[in-house]
Structures are given as structure tokens and as C-alpha cells.
Design an enzyme around this catalytic site. Structure first.
Site, PDB file in Angstrom:
ATOM      1  CG  ASN A 133      -5.337  -4.258   2.138  1.00  0.00           C
ATOM      2  OD1 ASN A 133      -4.928  -4.566   1.112  1.00  0.00           O
ATOM      3  ND2 ASN A 133      -4.887  -3.060   3.039  1.00  0.00           N
ATOM      4  CG  HIS A 156      -3.773  -6.973   7.609  1.00  0.00           C
ATOM      5  ND1 HIS A 156      -2.970  -6.785   6.327  1.00  0.00           N
ATOM      6  CD2 HIS A 156      -4.363  -5.967   7.969  1.00  0.00           C
ATOM      7  CE1 HIS A 156      -3.466  -5.463   5.868  1.00  0.00           C
ATOM      8  NE2 HIS A 156      -4.266  -5.139   6.869  1.00  0.00           N
ATOM      9  CD  GLU A 159      -2.057  -0.703   2.861  1.00  0.00           C
ATOM     10  OE1 GLU A 159      -1.973   0.439   3.641  1.00  0.00           O
ATOM     11  OE2 GLU A 159      -3.111  -1.702   3.460  1.00  0.00           O
TER      12      GLU A 159
END
Ligand code: FAE
Length: 548
Positions: free
Chosen positions: A527, A489, A404
Site C-alpha cells: 500500500n 492506488h 490484504e
């Protein structure tokens, strides 16, 4: 329609005075920190689950998995009670800034879950430590520390949706078999991913606005550097309301993403679960939520029911009541860490002894690793930055990394490009019960992140070499390049088709289900919350059809 010009904010390029002033504003945020006063305390909601009661279905946790389960069960006519250890932020009083949630640059008592000192993911800036003391409070972001890793998680009605970046990414079809090998990919891509994307309100940035707004200069710089090094750069969908963000830029609505709100909650603009799945679930009239209730035990009771023990707390974490309720069915949706910790403890302490040996295993951190690069003075990334990332660099196939292009919304020009990478790290850890300490430990080791660093370097070494730039060493400690101590995550711990059957039914206990990120074996290649949501949609459809 025009974006805010840089000059409008008084930025006239780099100046040491401004840099230090900006740093001071981050550090000086400590002044905003207040004592938790009576104004912050409040009575419990009337709908709290009663001690000694019985509910047909109890859902533990109000994140993605729990919200999908509650909505679909309610739509099938079933009464659902959800319990959530965090607060209901929709009814929380405003803070001293007059807002529900503070900026990322001004953490205070609302920011962290039961800590006396903040633990920001970026611990340092320009050599200064950023963390500061705060009163212990049921804040929105938990930085849960295990021996080898800090796991960041959302706390409150809405779970991770309250604190996350909203990046809503469906993995590429060819990677799906490595994400969930026992699941029919055709069904997922034809039915459940589209259903999840629609339920979550996923959208894409307007590319014209992207090109002209000052708030995504950092992302355009990220694109330029990626493309000059030959990497695939891509827009990334998000649940933030993109039209609202453009209106923020135009000055017609209160700013949120464009006013440094993200990690400790957004006051506007983000389609969190309380605005999507949970709003729909509540509208059925069949879903009730008890906030500030933590599940501590689940064990078989008479008549096929389960006895669930709950600890009701106040906002300082003090237990104000202990309750036992009966439930016909129980869905574990406490997140990868919350669900795994509960199941491992309940198996080890004899409350659920028949859970199989897979419980606690297969945990991974989605290969998360963070890094910053120092750009040249002629390559500024902008003193205003949207907190919502909108783009990524895809080197998954060649190097095992998807990065990202992330913001550093400090309010000053940092000349830094910042990235959160998701990598194909193959390491998996296990949760085990530590009887002496009466807690659940996680076997993850920080050294295992070397695999992730090597994969992320396939992108950033090349960019640095092409651009003649270097890594930042001031963001994660002094002289430390990689943010390798954390994850946003967490995934796994009660893996699908191992600890459960292929739809989340826990082995050994009919009527107990796992329906959250604990089902996914450690990595989603992107994600994770769209995949968590889509898998929950798939599983609950089957469970409603066959078990209820
Ligand atoms: P989750 O959303 O964590 O919900 C679990 C809920 O259960 C929480 O509300 C807990 O408070 C509650 N709970 C836990 N234990 C108990 C208990 N014993 N009793 C009662 N309640 C309990 O689980 N993902 C993306 O896809 N895109 C992003 O941009 C993104 N950015 C992120 C940024 C940050 C800072 C963080 C922390 C996460 C981010 N994530 C992102 C990850 C994402 O939020 C996460 O994968 C999901 O929230 C996990 O969903 P679950 O339903 O598994």
C-alpha cells in the site's frame, strides 16, 4: 475487556431471511438519502486566499505529499498557503444521521464527489445492484472514470487519508530498488521511512485482542486458509488508533471502525492527516488552507513568480469566484491523477510549454485487483467485521502478489473472504491532452489487469483448491469474479528523475515542484501512502536546504 460475542448481536447462524433483510438494509439506505438543503450550505472560511494576492509558497492539494511539504516549510519559517478542491470536513455540518460521515452501508450525498449516482467499489451483492441516486455534492470520495479504469480518490482537507483503510506499510528493503530506483535506499530506511511512520502515527494491532475479538474473525479465517496453503501471512500496521478500537469493542467509546465506517469517512479513531501532519502544520501559525478551491492553471509571471488561477466552488460544484494569485514557489500535491492532469494540460495548452516529454508518463495502478471467495457454511467470517484490515498474505517473491485480507462489513454473515491484491503488474499508462474534448485522457486498458489477475490467482487458486472452495461471482456485477475495473492506488504521471530531477523539481521551471504520488513510477509493492510520505520527507528536506 472481552470482545463482543456473536450472540450479543443476535446472530444465530445463517438464515435466508436474515441475508435478505441485511441486503435490504444496504439497498434501503436509499431512503436515508436526502436532498441537499440550505442546512448543508455554508459560507466560505474567512481565511480564503484573496484574489490578486501573493503568497511565498502555494501547495496544491492537502493529501500526504502536500501535508508533509506544508509542515516542514512552516517549521523552516516559511508562510504556506494550501488550496484544496474538496471540503474541510472538520467544519462540515452533520448529516441526517447526526454524524459527519455516513456508514459504508448507507451512502448518501456526503459520500461521492459530484455524482448523481453512487459508484461503490462493490457494485453488487447477492445479485442485487447497490448503487443509487444521490444529489450532486462535494462528497468525500471521487470515483473518477477514465476509459479503462475507475480511480478512487479522497476529496477534502486530508486527501486520501479521509477515505483510506489506513494500512501503513513500508515495502521490504529488498524490493525498494524496483519502487524508486534513483533514490538512496539506505537513507530512506534509516531516516525517512521512520520519520514518516512517526509523523503518521503508525501502530500495530494488539495480537492478544486480535485472537479473541469477533470483529477480526474474518482475518483469522484468512490466516487459516493462507497458512494451510503454505503462504506467508503477516500483520499489517495501520494509522487507526488500535487502543481506541479495543475501547470500541469494550463499549466505552463511540464506535467507528467497528460500526461500518471507512470508505466515506471515519467519525472517530483514524489518525487522518488533519489529526497528524496538518494539525502540526496549522499549529505553527504559518499555514492557511482554502478549501473548495480548485487550481486550474499555473503559468510564469513577472519576477520569477507564478500566476495561479483558482476556481472557488460551492458544495454543489457551481463556480462562485475565479481568482488569480501570485506565488513564489508552487508545489503540485494534487495526487497522481490531479497533478498529472494539471501538468499535461498546462504543457499542451501553452501555460507551461517547457515541461519535458516525460510529463504524463509512467502511470500505474499498483496492480490492484479485488476478489471474493465463497467459504463453506462451517467457516463463517463473522456478521460483525472491523472495517480496518490488519493482515495480508505475502506471495510477492514467488507469485508477484501481496493480498490484504479485507473486510466485507455488511452487518450480516456472508461466508465470504474478501481480498484486495497488490500485484507486480508491469503495465504503464500515459495521460494525454484531448484538445477536442478539452480534457485529459488516460491510456490504461482494462485488459491489462489480466496480468494482475494471473498473479493474484497464484494465491487464491491454490487456497480454493486446498479448501475445496470457489470464487464469489456476485460482487462486481453478475457472474463476474474479479474486480478489475478500478484502483485505490494511482501512482506516477510525473515520475521522479524523469519529469522532475531526483528531488521533485520540475524540469524547465525553477520554483515548481511535484511532491505526491505522481513521483512514484506505478507500483510500491505494498500500500503506497507511507512511501509517498517518506519520499516527500526526503525531498522537502533537500528543497528547504538548497532552494529556500
Ligand atoms: P492525495 O492524498 O490523493 O491528495 C491529493 C489532494 O489534492 C486531494 O485532497 C484532492 O482533492 C486535491 N486536489 C486534486 N486536484 C486538485 C486541484 N486541481 N486543485 C486543488 N486541489 C486538488 O494524494 N493507501 C495506503 O497506503 N493504505 C491504505 O490502506 C489505502 N487504502 C485506500 C482506500 C481507498 C478507498 C482509497 C481511495 C485509497 C487508499 N489508499 C491507501 C491510497 C492512498 O490514500 C493514496 O495513495 C494517497 O492518498 C495519495 O497521496 P497523495 O499525496 O499523492
Amino acid at each position: 475487556m472481552n470482545s463482543t460475542p456473536k450472540q450479543a448481536n443476535g446472530s444465530d447462524g445463517i438464515s435466508r431471511r436474515r441475508l435478505l433483510a441485511g441486503t435490504g438494509s444496504i439497498l434501503g439506505a436509499a431512503v436515508l438519502s436526502t436532498q441537499v438543503t440550505a442546512a448543508h450550505a455554508r459560507p466560505m472560511a474567512a481565511a480564503d486566499i484573496p484574489d490578486g494576492g501573493r503568497v511565498p509558497v502555494l501547495v496544491i492539494g492537502t493529501g500526504y505529499g502536500g501535508s508533509v511539504a506544508a509542515l516542514r516549510l512552516a517549521q523552516a519559517g516559511i508562510d504556506v498557503h494550501m488550496v484544496e478542491m474538496g471540503q474541510d470536513w472538520d467544519t462540515a455540518p452533520n448529516g441526517p444521521d447526526g454524524k459527519r460521515h455516513p456508514k459504508v452501508t448507507s451512502p448518501d450525498y456526503r459520500s461521492f464527489w459530484m455524482r448523481t449516482k453512487t459508484k461503490a467499489p462493490l457494485s453488487n451483492f447477492l445479485g442485487f445492484p447497490l448503487d443509487k441516486e444521490v444529489p450532486k455534492f462535494a462528497g468525500i470520495l471521487d470515483a473518477e472514470e477514465f476509459a479503462g479504469i475507475t480511480v478512487y480518490q479522497g476529496r477534502g482537507v486530508g486527501g486520501g487519508s479521509l477515505v483510506n483503510g489506513g494500512m501503513a506499510v513500508t515495502p521490504r528493503r529488498q524490493h525498494f530498488s524496483s519502487v524508486l530506483p534513483s533514490v538512496n535506499a539506505d537513507e530512506m530506511y534509516a531516516t525517512y521511512y521512520p520519520r514518516a511512520n512517526s509523523g503518521l502515527g503508525v501502530g500495530m494491532i494488539n495480537p492478544d485482542w486480535f485472537e479473541r475479538t469477533s470483529y477480526y474473525q474474518y482475518s483469522r479465517v484468512g490466516r487459516k486458509h493462507a497458512q494451510r496453503s503454505g503462504f506467508a501471512w503477516t500483520f499489517v500496521p495501520d494509522v487507526y488508533d488500535w487502543a481506541y478500537m479495543e475501547a470500541e469493542d469494550n463499549g466505552t467509546v463511540p464506535k467507528s471502525a467497528l460500526a461500518q465506517e471507512i470508505l466515506y469517512g471515519n467519525n472517530h479513531g483514524k489518525r487522518t492527516l488533519p489529526k497528524t501532519y496538518l494539525a502540526q502544520a496549522k499549529a505553527t501559525g504559518k499555514v492557511t488552507i482554502s478549501a473548495l478551491h480548485e487550481v486550474t492553471s499555473v503559468t510564469p509571471a513577472t519576477g520569477g513568480d507564478y500566476a495561479v488561477t483558482l476556481r472557488k466552488i460551492d458544495t454543489s460544484g457551481t463556480t462562485v469566484a475565479t481568482k488569480t494569485v501570485k506565488a513564489g514557489k508552487v508545489f503540485f500535491a494534487a495526487g497522481s491523477v490531479g497533478t498529472s492532469k494539471l501538468l499535461v494540460k498546462l504543457k499542451a495548452t501553452g501555460a507551461l510549454p517547457l515541461l519535458n516529454a516525460e510529463v504524463g508518463k509512467g502511470w500505474g495502478e499498483n496492480g490492484n485487483v479485488m476478489v471474493g471467495r465463497a467459504n463453506h457454511l462451517w467457516d463463517p467470517t463473522g456478521d460483525v467485521q472491523s472495517t480496518i484490515p490488519c493482515s495480508g498474505i505475502d506471495n510477492w517473491d514467488a507469485g508477484g502478489a501481496f493480498a490484504e485480507v479485507a473486510p466485507l462489513p455488511t452487518g450480516i454473515e456472508t461466508f465470504a473472504s474478501f481480498y484486495l491484491s497488490i500485484t507486480k503488474n508491469p503495465r504503464r499508462a500515459e495521460f494525454t491532452y484531448n484538445a477536442a474534448a478539452q480534457r485529459v485522457d488516460l491510456s490504461w486498458q482494462q485488459a491489462w489487469k489480466q496480468d494482475s489477475i494471473a498473479m493474484a490467482k497464484t494465491i487464491f487458486d491454490k487456497i480454493n483448491s486446498k479448501e475445496g472452495t470457489i470464487y464469489r461471482t456476485d460482487l462486481f456485477g453478475s457472474n463476474k469474479i474479479w474486480g478489475d475495473h478500478l484502483t485505490y492506488h494511482p501512482l506516477g504521471g510525473a515520475v521522479l528523475n524523469k519529469a522532475t530531477d531526483n528531488y521533485g523539481r520540475l524540469h524547465g521551471y525553477p520554483g515548481l515542484y511535484v511532491i505526491d504520488g505522481a513521483l512514484i513510477p506505478g507500483n510500491t509493492a505494498v500500500n503506497p501512502f507511507v512511501t509517498i510520505t517518506a519520499l516527500a520527507e526526503r525531498n522537502i528536506e533537500r528543497i528547504i536546504a538548497t532552494d529556500l
